[in-house]
Design an enzyme around this catalytic site. Structure first.
Site, PDB file in Angstrom:
ATOM      1  N   LYS A  31     -16.552 -16.289  22.320  1.00 64.13           N
ATOM      2  CA  LYS A  31     -16.424 -16.990  21.319  1.00 64.13           C
ATOM      3  C   LYS A  31     -15.470 -18.174  21.512  1.00 64.13           C
ATOM      4  O   LYS A  31     -15.580 -18.411  22.948  1.00 64.13           O
ATOM      5  CB  LYS A  31     -15.975 -16.714  19.858  1.00 64.13           C
ATOM      6  CG  LYS A  31     -16.194 -15.265  19.798  1.00 64.13           C
ATOM      7  CD  LYS A  31     -17.770 -15.365  19.133  1.00 64.13           C
ATOM      8  CE  LYS A  31     -18.079 -14.389  18.200  1.00 64.13           C
ATOM      9  NZ  LYS A  31     -19.747 -13.793  18.793  1.00 64.13           N
ATOM     10  N   ASP A  62      -7.417  -9.802  14.022  1.00 64.18           N
ATOM     11  CA  ASP A  62      -8.015 -10.540  14.918  1.00 64.18           C
ATOM     12  C   ASP A  62      -8.489 -12.014  14.462  1.00 64.18           C
ATOM     13  O   ASP A  62      -8.574 -12.410  13.645  1.00 64.18           O
ATOM     14  CB  ASP A  62      -9.848 -10.091  14.039  1.00 64.18           C
ATOM     15  CG  ASP A  62     -11.020 -10.794  14.861  1.00 64.18           C
ATOM     16  OD1 ASP A  62     -11.252 -11.844  14.937  1.00 64.18           O
ATOM     17  OD2 ASP A  62     -12.119  -9.978  14.533  1.00 64.18           O
ATOM     18  N   TYR A  72     -15.790  -9.552   9.840  1.00 66.59           N
ATOM     19  CA  TYR A  72     -17.532  -9.437  10.868  1.00 66.59           C
ATOM     20  C   TYR A  72     -17.649  -8.590  10.388  1.00 66.59           C
ATOM     21  O   TYR A  72     -17.622  -7.557  10.255  1.00 66.59           O
ATOM     22  CB  TYR A  72     -16.318  -9.887  12.257  1.00 66.59           C
ATOM     23  CG  TYR A  72     -16.986  -9.773  12.843  1.00 66.59           C
ATOM     24  CD1 TYR A  72     -18.930  -9.993  13.673  1.00 66.59           C
ATOM     25  CD2 TYR A  72     -17.466  -8.971  13.815  1.00 66.59           C
ATOM     26  CE1 TYR A  72     -19.805 -10.445  13.918  1.00 66.59           C
ATOM     27  CE2 TYR A  72     -18.273  -8.582  14.689  1.00 66.59           C
ATOM     28  CZ  TYR A  72     -19.969  -8.886  14.949  1.00 66.59           C
ATOM     29  OH  TYR A  72     -20.954  -8.682  15.778  1.00 66.59           O
TER      30      TYR A  72
HETATM   31  C1  LIG Z   1     -14.253 -12.113  14.507  1.00 69.75           C
HETATM   32  C2  LIG Z   1     -14.834 -11.842  15.080  1.00 69.75           C
HETATM   33  N1  LIG Z   1     -14.566  -9.923  15.665  1.00 69.75           N
HETATM   34  C3  LIG Z   1     -15.498  -9.349  16.688  1.00 69.75           C
HETATM   35  C4  LIG Z   1     -16.419  -9.847  16.953  1.00 69.75           C
HETATM   36  C5  LIG Z   1     -17.383  -8.937  17.418  1.00 69.75           C
HETATM   37  O1  LIG Z   1     -17.538  -9.527  19.682  1.00 69.75           O
HETATM   38  P1  LIG Z   1     -18.283  -9.264  20.237  1.00 69.75           P
HETATM   39  O2  LIG Z   1     -19.271  -9.460  20.018  1.00 69.75           O
HETATM   40  O3  LIG Z   1     -17.979 -10.017  21.518  1.00 69.75           O
HETATM   41  O4  LIG Z   1     -18.572  -7.903  20.764  1.00 69.75           O
HETATM   42  C6  LIG Z   1     -17.027 -10.961  16.628  1.00 69.75           C
HETATM   43  C7  LIG Z   1     -19.134 -11.474  17.374  1.00 69.75           C
HETATM   44  O5  LIG Z   1     -18.936 -12.267  16.144  1.00 69.75           O
HETATM   45  C8  LIG Z   1     -16.240 -12.337  15.705  1.00 69.75           C
HETATM   46  O6  LIG Z   1     -16.948 -13.219  14.799  1.00 69.75           O
END
Ligand SMILES: Cc1ncc(COP(=O)(O)O)c(C=O)c1O
Length: 381
Positions: free
Chosen positions: A203, A178, A105
């Site tokens: 998500k 993650d 990400y």
């Molecule tokens: C795999 C992944 N990790 C972390 C994040 C960050 O999360 P947030 O947008 O809830 O802060 C995202 C956001 O798209 C993500 O897809």
């Protein structure tokens, strides 16, 4: 009588751990908006709740469920996925070395290259699918954390978690995963040796594109976990009680949503694989995906509800196909009930490793054929 610890994860999630209000027998918990809680007689703070930047009953309900679903010993909910990503790094000390996956990400990569580096962490990016490269990056005694995402945005590479945790532990480092895309429905990283699991609960966990939320689950309650708690408390990156309540409600349907999204994504991947205007389909559920064998071992019941396609004809052809989509909405994010399409290279900007003919498809829980028909007409032009 069935004991709570014998129940399957979907039962625990569907019943929010069997919640029944002790006073009025309500089956749905209230939202605890209170920011402050009465201290024991005498005024000295003791065990229990005191102030909502530290803790609140609405956080602990959803944390208990997450901890059970991931098989950990404790959990923390945070204001966003990014606050859950950054806390484990902020709990380290300037000068510490961290090894991080290079394609993941992009918001995490950007934060590590800018803020974390300025703050003094030594950040080394590696291709974590290549276990030799990962092993070679480790500096025993100096490397404190290995951070991986699997399946990883937006090329959906798969990291072998059992092997990565062995490599990290051999060097005295922790492995953090993650697992936003896998969810505890498909993979429980702690069972593969990881020390920490992180989710953008925005998500799949919440699942309705209406809450910004993050979460961490730990395999051990140790000094490091205490420092992570301190980051949340001192920076105030707590989730609001209303968001915690919505997250708990969303998680009641986690298992059926994730299963339906996996089923849709698998069918779309297979259909796109046959489409003449698609040059590549990136989805670990396809047998020719380089991570398929590892994914088969560490993902149970599906390969998640997200995939990418590369459109023959390049960026213009991929943007033109996106303009013709009517069921897929052009928007960022993933894990909601509705399907989304995104041109990732333009979202991520200069320096992105993402090819410019790539469309990321975050698949929802709609009727499978509606989704396939929409993509087919969009590609056929
Ligand atoms: C795999 C992944 N990790 C972390 C994040 C960050 O999360 P947030 O947008 O809830 O802060 C995202 C956001 O798209 C993500 O897809």
């Amino acid at each position: 009588m069935t004991r709570n610890h014998d129940l399957a994860p979907e039962t625990l999630a569907a019943q929010a751990l069997g919640f029944v209000d002790p006073e009025n027998k309500a089956l749905v918990p209230p939202v605890h908006h209170a920011t402050t809680f009465e201290r024991p007689p005498g005024g000295i703070s003791g065990p229990g709740f005191s102030y909502s930047r530290n803790d609140n009953p609405s956080y602990t309900q959803v944390e208990s469920l997450l901890q059970r679903l991931e098989g950990g010993v404790d959990a923390l909910v945070m204001a966003s996925g990014m606050s859950a990503v950054t806390a484990p790094f902020l709990a380290l000390a300037p000068g510490d070395h961290v090894v991080v996956q290079n394609v993941m990400y992009w918001g995490v990569r950007r934060w590590l290259k800018t803020f974390a580096t300025r703050w003094g962490l030594e950040v080394q990016f590696v291709d974590a699918h290549d276990l030799d490269e990962l092993r070679a990056a480790m500096r025993p005694g100096k490397t404190k954390l290995v951070w991986v995402e699997t399946p990883a945005n937006p090329l959906w590479g798969i990291v072998d978690l059992a092997a990565a945790s062995e490599i990290a532990h051999a060097a005295g480092a922790r492995l953090a995963v993650d697992s936003t895309v896998a969810t505890p429905v498909l993979t429980r990283p702690l069972e593969h040796g990881a020390d920490l699991v992180m989710h953008s609960a925005t998500k799949f966990l919440n699942g309705h594109s209406d809450v910004l939320a993050g979460a961490l689950v730990t395999a051990a309650k140790d000094d490091y976990w205490e420092r992570i708690e301190q980051v949340r408390r001192d920076l105030g990156t707590v989730m609001g009680p209303q968001e915690a309540w919505l997250l708990l409600r969303g998680m009641r349907t986690l298992h059926i949503r994730v299963r339906k999204a996996c089923e849709n994504a698998q069918a779309i991947a297979e259909a796109m694989d046959r489409h003449p205007k698609v040059s590549h389909v990136l989805y670990p559920g396809l047998p020719d995906h380089p991570g398929h064998e590892v994914a088969k071992r560490q993902m149970v019941g599906g390969y998640s509800g997200i995939l990418s396609i590369r459109v023959a004809g390049g960026m213009e052809a991929s943007l033109a196909a996106m303009r013709r989509m009517t069921v897929f909405h052009s928007a960022t994010s993933l894990g909601g009930t509705e399907s989304l399409a995104e041109h990732r290279a333009s979202t991520e900007g200069p320096g992105t490793p993402v090819p410019d003919d790539l469309i990321r498809l975050a698949v929802g829980i709609e009727h499978t054929q509606d989704l396939i028909d929409d993509l087919t007409q969009a590609l056929d032009g």
